[in-house]
Design a protein around this motif. Structure first.
Motif, PDB file in Angstrom:
ATOM      1  N   TYR A 336      18.516 109.738 -62.345  1.00 34.72           N
ATOM      2  CA  TYR A 336      18.397 109.243 -60.984  1.00 34.72           C
ATOM      3  C   TYR A 336      18.414 110.388 -59.966  1.00 34.72           C
ATOM      4  O   TYR A 336      18.224 110.163 -58.778  1.00 34.72           O
ATOM      5  CB  TYR A 336      19.559 108.290 -60.651  1.00 34.72           C
ATOM      6  N   GLY A 337      18.721 111.598 -60.441  1.00 34.64           N
ATOM      7  CA  GLY A 337      18.916 112.710 -59.527  1.00 34.64           C
ATOM      8  C   GLY A 337      20.303 112.727 -58.934  1.00 34.64           C
ATOM      9  O   GLY A 337      20.554 113.398 -57.931  1.00 34.64           O
ATOM     10  N   THR A 338      21.255 112.001 -59.553  1.00 35.02           N
ATOM     11  CA  THR A 338      22.624 111.920 -59.064  1.00 35.02           C
ATOM     12  C   THR A 338      23.490 112.983 -59.721  1.00 35.02           C
ATOM     13  O   THR A 338      23.371 113.242 -60.924  1.00 35.02           O
ATOM     14  CB  THR A 338      23.225 110.529 -59.376  1.00 35.02           C
ATOM     15  N   LEU A 339      24.364 113.590 -58.937  1.00 37.86           N
ATOM     16  CA  LEU A 339      25.267 114.604 -59.446  1.00 37.86           C
ATOM     17  C   LEU A 339      26.514 113.962 -60.039  1.00 37.86           C
ATOM     18  O   LEU A 339      27.038 112.980 -59.516  1.00 37.86           O
ATOM     19  CB  LEU A 339      25.682 115.558 -58.332  1.00 37.86           C
ATOM     20  N   GLY A 340      26.997 114.536 -61.137  1.00 39.47           N
ATOM     21  CA  GLY A 340      28.244 114.127 -61.750  1.00 39.47           C
ATOM     22  C   GLY A 340      29.051 115.353 -62.114  1.00 39.47           C
ATOM     23  O   GLY A 340      28.502 116.457 -62.239  1.00 39.47           O
ATOM     24  N   PHE A 341      30.372 115.180 -62.323  1.00 36.80           N
ATOM     25  CA  PHE A 341      31.236 116.332 -62.507  1.00 36.80           C
ATOM     26  C   PHE A 341      32.233 116.112 -63.634  1.00 36.80           C
ATOM     27  O   PHE A 341      32.746 115.008 -63.835  1.00 36.80           O
ATOM     28  CB  PHE A 341      31.962 116.647 -61.191  1.00 36.80           C
ATOM     29  N   ARG A 352      32.560 112.087 -63.562  1.00 36.16           N
ATOM     30  CA  ARG A 352      32.860 111.523 -62.250  1.00 36.16           C
ATOM     31  C   ARG A 352      31.596 111.643 -61.407  1.00 36.16           C
ATOM     32  O   ARG A 352      31.252 112.709 -60.921  1.00 36.16           O
ATOM     33  CB  ARG A 352      34.029 112.269 -61.604  1.00 36.16           C
ATOM     34  N   TRP A 353      30.884 110.524 -61.231  1.00 38.84           N
ATOM     35  CA  TRP A 353      29.610 110.548 -60.534  1.00 38.84           C
ATOM     36  C   TRP A 353      29.807 110.537 -59.031  1.00 38.84           C
ATOM     37  O   TRP A 353      30.722 109.917 -58.514  1.00 38.84           O
ATOM     38  CB  TRP A 353      28.750 109.340 -60.930  1.00 38.84           C
ATOM     39  N   ASN A 354      28.925 111.261 -58.332  1.00 45.60           N
ATOM     40  CA  ASN A 354      28.901 111.187 -56.880  1.00 45.60           C
ATOM     41  C   ASN A 354      28.639 109.752 -56.460  1.00 45.60           C
ATOM     42  O   ASN A 354      27.880 109.028 -57.111  1.00 45.60           O
ATOM     43  CB  ASN A 354      27.810 112.105 -56.319  1.00 45.60           C
ATOM     44  N   SER A 355      29.207 109.335 -55.343  1.00 42.94           N
ATOM     45  CA  SER A 355      29.100 107.932 -54.932  1.00 42.94           C
ATOM     46  C   SER A 355      27.768 107.580 -54.298  1.00 42.94           C
ATOM     47  O   SER A 355      27.493 106.414 -54.051  1.00 42.94           O
ATOM     48  CB  SER A 355      30.223 107.597 -53.946  1.00 42.94           C
ATOM     49  N   ASN A 356      26.904 108.585 -54.042  1.00 39.43           N
ATOM     50  CA  ASN A 356      25.660 108.325 -53.309  1.00 39.43           C
ATOM     51  C   ASN A 356      24.471 108.133 -54.235  1.00 39.43           C
ATOM     52  O   ASN A 356      23.367 108.582 -53.954  1.00 39.43           O
ATOM     53  CB  ASN A 356      25.375 109.465 -52.326  1.00 39.43           C
ATOM     54  N   ARG A 357      24.679 107.482 -55.398  1.00 35.93           N
ATOM     55  CA  ARG A 357      23.574 107.245 -56.321  1.00 35.93           C
ATOM     56  C   ARG A 357      22.520 106.377 -55.655  1.00 35.93           C
ATOM     57  O   ARG A 357      22.819 105.320 -55.102  1.00 35.93           O
ATOM     58  CB  ARG A 357      24.091 106.582 -57.598  1.00 35.93           C
ATOM     59  N   ASP A 394      36.484 116.958 -52.009  1.00 41.00           N
ATOM     60  CA  ASP A 394      36.276 116.496 -53.379  1.00 41.00           C
ATOM     61  C   ASP A 394      35.051 115.597 -53.516  1.00 41.00           C
ATOM     62  O   ASP A 394      34.955 114.794 -54.437  1.00 41.00           O
ATOM     63  CB  ASP A 394      37.514 115.756 -53.898  1.00 41.00           C
ATOM     64  N   GLN A 395      34.122 115.708 -52.601  1.00 39.71           N
ATOM     65  CA  GLN A 395      32.875 114.944 -52.674  1.00 39.71           C
ATOM     66  C   GLN A 395      31.742 115.880 -52.284  1.00 39.71           C
ATOM     67  O   GLN A 395      31.731 116.422 -51.174  1.00 39.71           O
ATOM     68  CB  GLN A 395      32.902 113.742 -51.730  1.00 39.71           C
ATOM     69  N   TRP A 396      30.800 116.087 -53.166  1.00 35.26           N
ATOM     70  CA  TRP A 396      29.695 116.988 -52.879  1.00 35.26           C
ATOM     71  C   TRP A 396      28.672 116.282 -51.996  1.00 35.26           C
ATOM     72  O   TRP A 396      28.160 115.211 -52.344  1.00 35.26           O
ATOM     73  CB  TRP A 396      29.053 117.464 -54.180  1.00 35.26           C
ATOM     74  N   VAL A 397      28.398 116.886 -50.838  1.00 38.94           N
ATOM     75  CA  VAL A 397      27.477 116.283 -49.874  1.00 38.94           C
ATOM     76  C   VAL A 397      26.310 117.227 -49.627  1.00 38.94           C
ATOM     77  O   VAL A 397      26.449 118.445 -49.677  1.00 38.94           O
ATOM     78  CB  VAL A 397      28.190 115.963 -48.545  1.00 38.94           C
ATOM     79  N   SER A 398      25.152 116.646 -49.343  1.00 38.71           N
ATOM     80  CA  SER A 398      23.957 117.437 -49.076  1.00 38.71           C
ATOM     81  C   SER A 398      24.017 118.005 -47.663  1.00 38.71           C
ATOM     82  O   SER A 398      24.292 117.277 -46.705  1.00 38.71           O
ATOM     83  CB  SER A 398      22.708 116.578 -49.246  1.00 38.71           C
ATOM     84  N   THR A 399      23.756 119.314 -47.557  1.00 35.67           N
ATOM     85  CA  THR A 399      23.807 119.969 -46.249  1.00 35.67           C
ATOM     86  C   THR A 399      22.429 120.385 -45.749  1.00 35.67           C
ATOM     87  O   THR A 399      22.250 120.622 -44.564  1.00 35.67           O
ATOM     88  CB  THR A 399      24.703 121.213 -46.310  1.00 35.67           C
ATOM     89  N   SER A 400      21.454 120.505 -46.645  1.00 38.16           N
ATOM     90  CA  SER A 400      20.097 120.849 -46.230  1.00 38.16           C
ATOM     91  C   SER A 400      19.137 120.529 -47.373  1.00 38.16           C
ATOM     92  O   SER A 400      19.550 120.243 -48.497  1.00 38.16           O
ATOM     93  CB  SER A 400      19.984 122.329 -45.846  1.00 38.16           C
ATOM     94  N   SER A 401      17.849 120.586 -47.056  1.00 36.34           N
ATOM     95  CA  SER A 401      16.821 120.286 -48.054  1.00 36.34           C
ATOM     96  C   SER A 401      15.630 121.207 -47.834  1.00 36.34           C
ATOM     97  O   SER A 401      15.207 121.435 -46.697  1.00 36.34           O
ATOM     98  CB  SER A 401      16.385 118.822 -47.953  1.00 36.34           C
ATOM     99  N   LEU A 402      15.112 121.750 -48.936  1.00 34.45           N
ATOM    100  CA  LEU A 402      13.952 122.633 -48.879  1.00 34.45           C
ATOM    101  C   LEU A 402      12.736 121.859 -49.358  1.00 34.45           C
ATOM    102  O   LEU A 402      12.659 121.458 -50.522  1.00 34.45           O
ATOM    103  CB  LEU A 402      14.168 123.865 -49.765  1.00 34.45           C
TER     104      LEU A 402
END
Length: 441
Positions: A336-341, A352-357, A394-402
């Motif tokens: 899905y392109g979702t980050l997990g840790f 532990r999957w990021n909540s923004n799937r 403790d939550q990885w968030v997107s800060t920019s996009s290329l």
């Protein structure tokens, strides 16, 4: 600097330059020609002059003016009558290339990256790997050849791998490239070698042995290098598969490991040396399940693995994995392109999957998402863009996009020399992202 006065005069092919910053030149340019001029240990004598010390330099005066101004102000102002290639050659002569690079683009800042260049390839749909060099150049694998670009993005002579398909590319330094290739059974060749980045010359072909017999031809897969001068590569022939270890200084094989206390070394997709743990991170796929092993070569022991027997199904969704040793964590990305840790310090654990799937599977015609970890930030490619993430509570968030410039979906990307290189699918275009230099005030 001894009793040398701080005011000096340069005579560059008859054009006189004066500066009162000799101490600054010697201190900040220690590894340059100016450092040698003004360091008493070198005992470099100036040309005799009536009033002041004068150094005669038989080089281009216009370029000298630009470089002297760069050292004084930190800014790179190149007049229209000075060709850039000539300036770079002169900067190389004086030992000031690092100063020029820093003036052209600032230190890597992922949230300020700007698309600076787009370079077109030669053969469509035949390129899979791009690797950034330490000084801001790159190498791109096109089937059986590797095209090398220096930091000015000028193409060097092609590295020809005798029609063997390239698997991976690593940089020993800006002048030497390690390349792994697949074995061609009909030709009996394959393996791994060191090439000159500037000439394309094969400098050394590595030999593989299992401790008894020497393997003439083998497939060398993913590789990595560590700070202690060792090269690790996943290798296999018709009888075995494992991890080979070579010494950069002697270019000799020093170890080969087929298994580690039940670890799986088949179908390895990524290896990475972890300095703090003194272990090798190994990621592979077996029976449609992703697996991670952390291997300690000192006592041939597997010190960490995932998944455990109770949670094997989670690994079937994983598309790429990257260790983040600085924060004792491993990041995975799913289809899905979702980050997990995963916590490197834990055992018997789930992702532990990021909540923004998003709930949307990457298109079937897309390339698998890929992960990089650089400067404390995560980079994840998906379709035609690369997202940058930072850890916030403790939550990885997107800060920019290329976003891509042109050329299709992202096949691969690499970060090095304060640049990000993104390899695109259509016509093997690659984009070069740089951080704009700060304005001079």
């Amino acid at each position: 600097m001894g009793n040398r006065t701080d005011k000096v005069r340069f005579n560059v092919r008859g054009k006189i330059f004066e500066t009162s910053t000799a101490t600054t030149l010697a201190t900040e340019c220690r590894n340059s020609m100016f450092g040698a001029m003004f360091d008493d240990a070198w005992k470099l004598q100036p040309r005799e002059s009536v009033n002041e010390e004068e150094y005669f330099i038989d080089r281009d005066p216009d370029c000298f003016s630009v470089l002297l101004n760069l050292l004084g102000t930190g800014g790179l102002d190149v007049p229209s009558n000075v060709p850039e290639k000539l300036l770079y050659r002169e900067a190389h002569y004086y030992g000031l290339l690092d100063h020029v690079r820093k003036a052209k683009w600032g230190e890597f800042d992922s949230n300020r990256l700007s698309l600076a260049h787009t370079v077109s390839g030669r053969v469509p749909n035949d390129c899979e790997v791009i690797s950034a060099s330490p000084d801001g150049g790159c190498a791109v694998a096109h089937g059986g050849v590797v095209r090398v670009y220096d930091w000015m993005l000028e193409e060097h002579p092609t590295l020809n791998l005798d029609y063997q398909r390239v698997n991976d590319i690593g940089w020993i330094d800006s002048d030497n490239i390690v390349i792994t290739v697949r074995q061609n059974l009909s030709r009996g060749v394959g393996g791994m070698g060191i090439f000159s980045s500037s000439t394309g010359e094969l400098k050394h072909r590595f030999q593989l042995t299992d401790g008894k017999d020497q393997v003439k031809g083998f497939t060398a897969g993913v590789l990595c290098l560590n700070s202690e001068g060792k090269i690790f590569a996943n290798c296999k022939d018709t009888d075995k598969e494992g991890i080979g270890v070579w010494d950069q200084a002697t270019e000799k094989q020093i170890n080969f490991f087929e298994s580690f206390d039940g670890s799986c070394l088949d179908n390895v997709l990524k290896i990475q040396w972890l300095d703090a743990s003194n272990c090798l991170f190994v990621y592979g796929v077996a029976d449609n399940q992703s697996h991670i092993n952390l291997l300690d070569f000192r006592d041939k022991n597997m010190v960490w693995s995932w998944p455990d027997d109770t949670k094997p199904s989670q690994s079937s969704y994983v598309q790429d994995i990257i260790p983040m040793e600085e924060i004792n964590s491993i990041c995975v990305v799913d289809l899905y392109g979702t980050l997990g840790f995963l916590d490197l310090r834990g055992t018997k654990q789930s992702v532990r999957w990021n909540s923004n799937r998003e709930g949307k599977i990457v298109n079937s015609y897309s390339y698998h998402p890929k992960l990089k970890f650089h400067g404390g930030q995560l980079f994840c490619s998906k379709d035609d863009n690369i997202s940058v993430y930072c850890d916030a509570l403790d939550q990885w968030v997107s800060t920019s996009s290329l976003e891509r410039s042109q050329g299709g979906l992202i096949r691969d990307f690499s970060i090095g020399g304060d640049r990000l290189f993104a390899l695109l699918s259509e016509k093997n275009v690659f984009d070069v992202w740089e951080t704009p230099s700060a304005p001079i005030i």
